[in-house]
Motif scaffolding. Structure first.
Motif, PDB file in Angstrom:
ATOM      1  N   ARG A 687       6.119  13.104   2.703  1.00  0.00           N
ATOM      2  CA  ARG A 687       5.551  12.300   4.037  1.00  0.00           C
ATOM      3  C   ARG A 687       4.873  13.465   4.204  1.00  0.00           C
ATOM      4  O   ARG A 687       3.452  12.847   4.604  1.00  0.00           O
ATOM      5  CB  ARG A 687       6.393  12.270   5.175  1.00  0.00           C
ATOM      6  CG  ARG A 687       5.973  11.993   6.548  1.00  0.00           C
ATOM      7  CD  ARG A 687       6.983  10.946   7.462  1.00  0.00           C
ATOM      8  NE  ARG A 687       7.724  12.864   7.818  1.00  0.00           N
ATOM      9  CZ  ARG A 687       6.809  13.856   9.136  1.00  0.00           C
ATOM     10  NH1 ARG A 687       5.775  13.232   9.062  1.00  0.00           N
ATOM     11  NH2 ARG A 687       7.398  14.505   9.336  1.00  0.00           N
ATOM     12  N   ARG A 690       1.555  13.357   1.965  1.00  0.00           N
ATOM     13  CA  ARG A 690       1.105  11.691   1.969  1.00  0.00           C
ATOM     14  C   ARG A 690      -0.732  11.556   1.320  1.00  0.00           C
ATOM     15  O   ARG A 690      -0.884  10.629   0.411  1.00  0.00           O
ATOM     16  CB  ARG A 690       1.484  11.377   3.120  1.00  0.00           C
ATOM     17  CG  ARG A 690       0.689   9.509   3.211  1.00  0.00           C
ATOM     18  CD  ARG A 690       1.025   8.840   4.335  1.00  0.00           C
ATOM     19  NE  ARG A 690       0.237   9.696   5.714  1.00  0.00           N
ATOM     20  CZ  ARG A 690       0.707   9.192   6.488  1.00  0.00           C
ATOM     21  NH1 ARG A 690       1.725   8.304   7.226  1.00  0.00           N
ATOM     22  NH2 ARG A 690       0.560  10.063   7.769  1.00  0.00           N
ATOM     23  N   SER A 694      -2.900  10.603  -1.901  1.00  0.00           N
ATOM     24  CA  SER A 694      -3.880   9.865  -1.480  1.00  0.00           C
ATOM     25  C   SER A 694      -4.899  10.379  -2.303  1.00  0.00           C
ATOM     26  O   SER A 694      -5.464   9.356  -2.957  1.00  0.00           O
ATOM     27  CB  SER A 694      -3.960   8.590  -0.312  1.00  0.00           C
ATOM     28  OG  SER A 694      -2.679   8.414   0.139  1.00  0.00           O
ATOM     29  N   ARG A 775       4.914   3.732  -2.615  1.00  0.00           N
ATOM     30  CA  ARG A 775       3.807   3.622  -0.554  1.00  0.00           C
ATOM     31  C   ARG A 775       2.418   4.507  -0.554  1.00  0.00           C
ATOM     32  O   ARG A 775       1.501   3.967   0.112  1.00  0.00           O
ATOM     33  CB  ARG A 775       4.878   3.104   0.178  1.00  0.00           C
ATOM     34  CG  ARG A 775       5.364   1.418  -0.567  1.00  0.00           C
ATOM     35  CD  ARG A 775       5.519   0.909   1.223  1.00  0.00           C
ATOM     36  NE  ARG A 775       6.616   1.327   1.594  1.00  0.00           N
ATOM     37  CZ  ARG A 775       8.017   2.267   1.485  1.00  0.00           C
ATOM     38  NH1 ARG A 775       9.050   1.151   0.101  1.00  0.00           N
ATOM     39  NH2 ARG A 775       9.314   2.786   2.275  1.00  0.00           N
ATOM     40  N   LEU A 776       3.073   5.539  -0.849  1.00  0.00           N
ATOM     41  CA  LEU A 776       2.658   6.985  -0.092  1.00  0.00           C
ATOM     42  C   LEU A 776       1.289   6.862  -0.738  1.00  0.00           C
ATOM     43  O   LEU A 776       0.397   7.817  -0.316  1.00  0.00           O
ATOM     44  CB  LEU A 776       3.191   7.663   0.272  1.00  0.00           C
ATOM     45  CG  LEU A 776       4.504   8.016   1.113  1.00  0.00           C
ATOM     46  CD1 LEU A 776       5.232   8.926   0.749  1.00  0.00           C
ATOM     47  CD2 LEU A 776       4.457   8.245   2.760  1.00  0.00           C
ATOM     48  N   GLY A 781      -3.292   6.073   3.282  1.00  0.00           N
ATOM     49  CA  GLY A 781      -2.700   7.750   2.749  1.00  0.00           C
ATOM     50  C   GLY A 781      -3.694   8.313   4.064  1.00  0.00           C
ATOM     51  O   GLY A 781      -3.278   9.385   4.578  1.00  0.00           O
TER      52      GLY A 781
END
Length: 785
Positions: A687, A690, A694, A775-776, A781
């Motif tokens: 997290r 992130r 990205s 997903r990150l 992101g």
């Protein structure tokens, strides 16, 4: 007073930032609380374990008749009771045969009334087993009508297999039979035998080794979100906060996460306590209500966890310069020093060294000294691993892109990666040391029984009964599917005169095939008799005598003539055949050498009513399932007093086995904690990165490359951590074995197994973190508030 107000104000401000910092603040606090909560839950379960074990023992003592009051004759408040323990498919089933001699007979705990003849009271677990498809043979064995289910007050655990069977055969035997007790109450006051020094050492080490990873995980959890937190603290410096104030505010944020962790930990504990009630390991279980933490230990956890959170945060910020324009941590960090890190394991070894070579011969070990030494040695891993990881990755360069990304990330900041690994490294090191100690002392608590399972799989001991009864049961068992051979033998007493309280001669009666199991016979026919010789008597004095061929003897009951023993139980006159031959003894399947006389049925005395014992050796066919349970069922239905014992070459002492089971319970809980905490920590690190992930994807970096880089970032610290854990575990295990007075022997299988288990947990956590990682990597992101 001003100092206290300042601390309270700044800590409260940190708590406000933790809960009022928007989605980012809540996410960070929730992750911290979850990590702390998992550790707190396991701490609470651990503090509740002694109370649960005490409750088990109290329930067991409450239903024990060992020290219950007794009476010589039937009364309105007396109860006849006999053991009916049995085994089914490897599971031990405790049971009692009962008969109420009067209307006020004591009722066993957990029952409303004493079961009548043919009535059966069973525990919930046994009731479920008997009603299932797997309980068919057990229903045939315990063929009573179930009239009551035993309540919790009469059980030591929810998974216990227990029954009370009403039997009208008990009055026929009566308390004159040593198997039957006449009692007027229940309750035992026998004090538990204290463990020997080595077993007590193993108990202490088990608790220390299992709790250390928990403490390490809690310390790591309160530092979640460290990099983002430091950037926020730099912003606080812009509005006028000084360096000490921002550190106290950071401590307040950690305090908020730890308090939330206490709340979540209490919830996890309640959930875990409920799940423990459904868990049975090695036929041991505890009631959820018994898992009640000791009040002072619960208060200690409640106070220690928040205090430790604040202390760890302040300690982590000791070398960080927080300025209004940023955090100096982003510059090249100063190399870690190793000298003080080595003092921890050296100090632990210094505490344990004076205890080496003591074993069980020099009294009990100082528990505080042992605990302190082990804690310092294991804590040394958490101090050495960051230095080792920094030195290892500092010299790396080149390689594939994924490798370079991982190495560069570790070179910039390896502290978070080391914290991720510390807990599992400590757990693996402690497990390796314990396994080495268990393997080293196993021989001291494993007894060679002398039994030969190759000659007989089961021994059915009937204790008393006539020859015809034993032969009938042997014939019934031999007709059971899966039985290849039955050897019935009956033993009774003989003497040259009566009464004869001593100088008794054991006589074993059986067919020629049966007698060949206990003696070396060249030839044998029905009507032969033999005098055993060439063997040392296992019993001195009373049973160490023999007779000569042609001697006139008395066979049967040698006692009680002064008290007017009934004629039916008196000994009968008998002459040992003059043609009796002398033969050498042979160890029976139980490993015993018999003495005295051997007789075939035609040569045996007629009318002997009292036998010392009756025994059947049974050989099973391994290819037939449930053969041993068919034997037990046949024996129980023929005589509930019969004991069907499975022959084993070795047996382990009960306390040693119990400690190993306790270690399994604890290791299972720590393993679950390891997996959950690693997953939370991994998600927190992903997290924080992130935007970086990205950005790399936006610049064209392949997702597979980034996934591999994350894998390398986990694998490198884990490999170093497990290597260090193996080295420390082997060293600690060697010290512990010397303390137990055993030669040092490295159990490489345990080392490989524990290390592999740690690596397996990490691999599983890494796989579970891949979906969030993907997903990150999405372009959204890059969005910021």
């Amino acid at each position: 007073m001003n100092t206290l107000r300042t601390w309270a104000r700044d800590l409260a401000l940190g708590v406000r930032f933790a809960f009022g910092g928007g989605r980012e603040g809540w996410t960070r606090t929730t992750l911290t609380g979850t990590g702390v909560g998992l550790g707190v839950a396991l701490l609470l379960l651990t503090t509740a374990l002694p109370g649960a074990l005490t409750a088990r023992n109290e329930r067991g003592d409450a239903r024990s008749p060992l020290t219950a009051s007794t009476t010589d004759g039937p009364r309105a408040d007396s109860l006849l009771l006999a053991s009916g323990n049995t085994t089914y498919r490897g599971m031990d089933i405790d049971g009692s045969l009962v008969f109420a001699e009067g209307p006020r007979a004591p009722v066993p705990p957990g029952l409303e009334k004493v079961p009548g003849a043919g009535e059966l009271a069973v525990s919930p677990a046994l009731d479920e087993l008997m009603r299932s498809a797997d309980g068919k043979l057990l229903r045939e064995r315990l063929d009573g009508r179930i009239t009551e289910v035993i309540r919790d007050t009469g059980l030591v655990g929810p998974g216990e297999l227990l029954f009370y069977l009403g039997s009208d055969k008990l009055p026929e035997a009566g308390p004159a039979d040593h198997r039957v007790q006449r009692v007027t109450g229940f309750g035992s006051t026998v004090e538990a035998q204290r463990l020997d020094p080595v077993l007590m050492l193993m108990v202490v080490l088990t608790f220390v080794a299992l709790l250390m990873p928990v403490a390490v995980f809690i310390a790591a959890a309160v530092r979640f979100g460290g990099e983002r937190r430091d950037r926020r603290l730099a912003a606080l410096r812009l509005v006028g906060a000084d360096g000490r104030m921002v550190r106290r505010i950071a401590g307040g944020e950690a305090l908020a996460g730890s308090v939330l962790g206490l709340v979540l930990g209490a919830g996890f504990f309640l959930i875990g306590r409920r799940l423990v009630g459904n868990l049975t390991v090695e036929q041991r279980s505890v009631f959820p209500a018994d898992l009640d933490p000791t009040p002072w230990l619960a208060v200690l956890v409640t106070v220690a966890v928040p205090a430790a959170a604040v202390a760890v945060t302040l300690f982590a910020l000791r070398g960080v310069v927080i300025e209004p324009l940023g955090v100096v941590r982003t510059a090249k960090p100063r190399k870690r020093r190793v000298w003080w890190r080595l003092l921890l394991p050296l100090g632990g070894a210094a505490l344990l060294a004076p205890l080496m070579g003591r074993g069980n011969d020099s009294g009990y070990f100082n528990q505080w000294q042992v605990s302190g030494g082990v804690v310092l040695l294991l804590f040394g891993i958490t101090a050495l691993l960051p230095w080792l990881l920094e030195r290892f990755v500092g010299r790396m360069s080149g390689g594939p892109v994924s490798w370079q990304l991982a190495v560069r990330r570790l070179q910039v900041g390896s502290g978070a990666a080391a914290r991720l690994v510390n807990g599992i490294a400590v757990a693996v090191a402690g497990a390796i040391a314990l396994q080495m100690l268990f393997a080293g002392v196993e021989g001291d608590y494993t007894k060679d029984t002398g039994e030969d399972p190759g000659r007989a799989s089961v021994s059915v001991l009937m204790h008393s009964g006539t020859e015809s009864r034993v032969n009938a049961l042997a014939q019934e068992i031999s007709g059971t599917r899966g039985i290849s051979q039955t050897v019935p033998l009956t033993t009774f007493d003989a003497a040259h005169r009566i009464p004869s309280p001593d100088r008794r001669i054991p006589v074993t009666a059986g067919t020629c095939d049966a007698l060949r199991e206990v003696a070396v016979l060249d030839s044998c026919e029905d009507g032969d008799a033999f005098v055993l010789t060439g063997s040392a008597s296992p019993a001195a004095g009373t049973y160490g005598y023999t007779a000569e061929p042609g001697d006139r003897l008395y066979a049967g009951n040698m006692m009680g003539y002064e008290d007017g023993t009934p004629d039916a139980e008196k000994a009968v006159q008998w002459t040992l055949p003059a043609a009796a031959r002398t033969v050498a003894s042979r160890e029976d399947p139980l490993g015993r050498l018999r003495t005295g006389l051997l007789v075939t049925p035609a040569a045996a005395p007629k009318g002997v009513k009292v036998a010392q014992s009756a025994q059947i050796f049974v050989q099973l066919e391994d290819s037939v399932p449930d053969a041993v349970d068919r034997v037990r069922t046949a024996a129980f239905r023929a005589d509930p007093f019969a004991t069907a014992m499975t022959l084993k070459a070795t047996r382990q002492a009960g306390p040693y086995s119990t400690i190993r089971v306790g270690l399994f319970f604890g290791a299972t809980g720590v393993l679950v904690l390891i997996g959950a905490s690693l997953l939370v920590s991994q998600l927190e690190q992903l997290r924080e990165r992130r935007k970086l992930l990205s950005s790399l994807v936006a610049f064209g970096t392949k997702r597979s490359t980034l996934s591999l880089s994350v894998l390398w970032q986990t694998a490198l610290p884990i490999g170093l951590g497990l290597g260090l854990a193996a080295a420390v575990g082997i060293g600690l295990g060697s010290v512990l074995m010397r303390m137990a007075g055993r030669p040092v022997r490295i159990d490489w299988a345990s080392v490989a197994g524990m290390t592999g288990a740690g690596a397996g947990v990490v691999a599983l956590v890494t796989l579970l973190s891949l979906p969030p990682l993907l997903r990150l990597m999405r372009p959204d992101g890059l969005r910021t508030e």
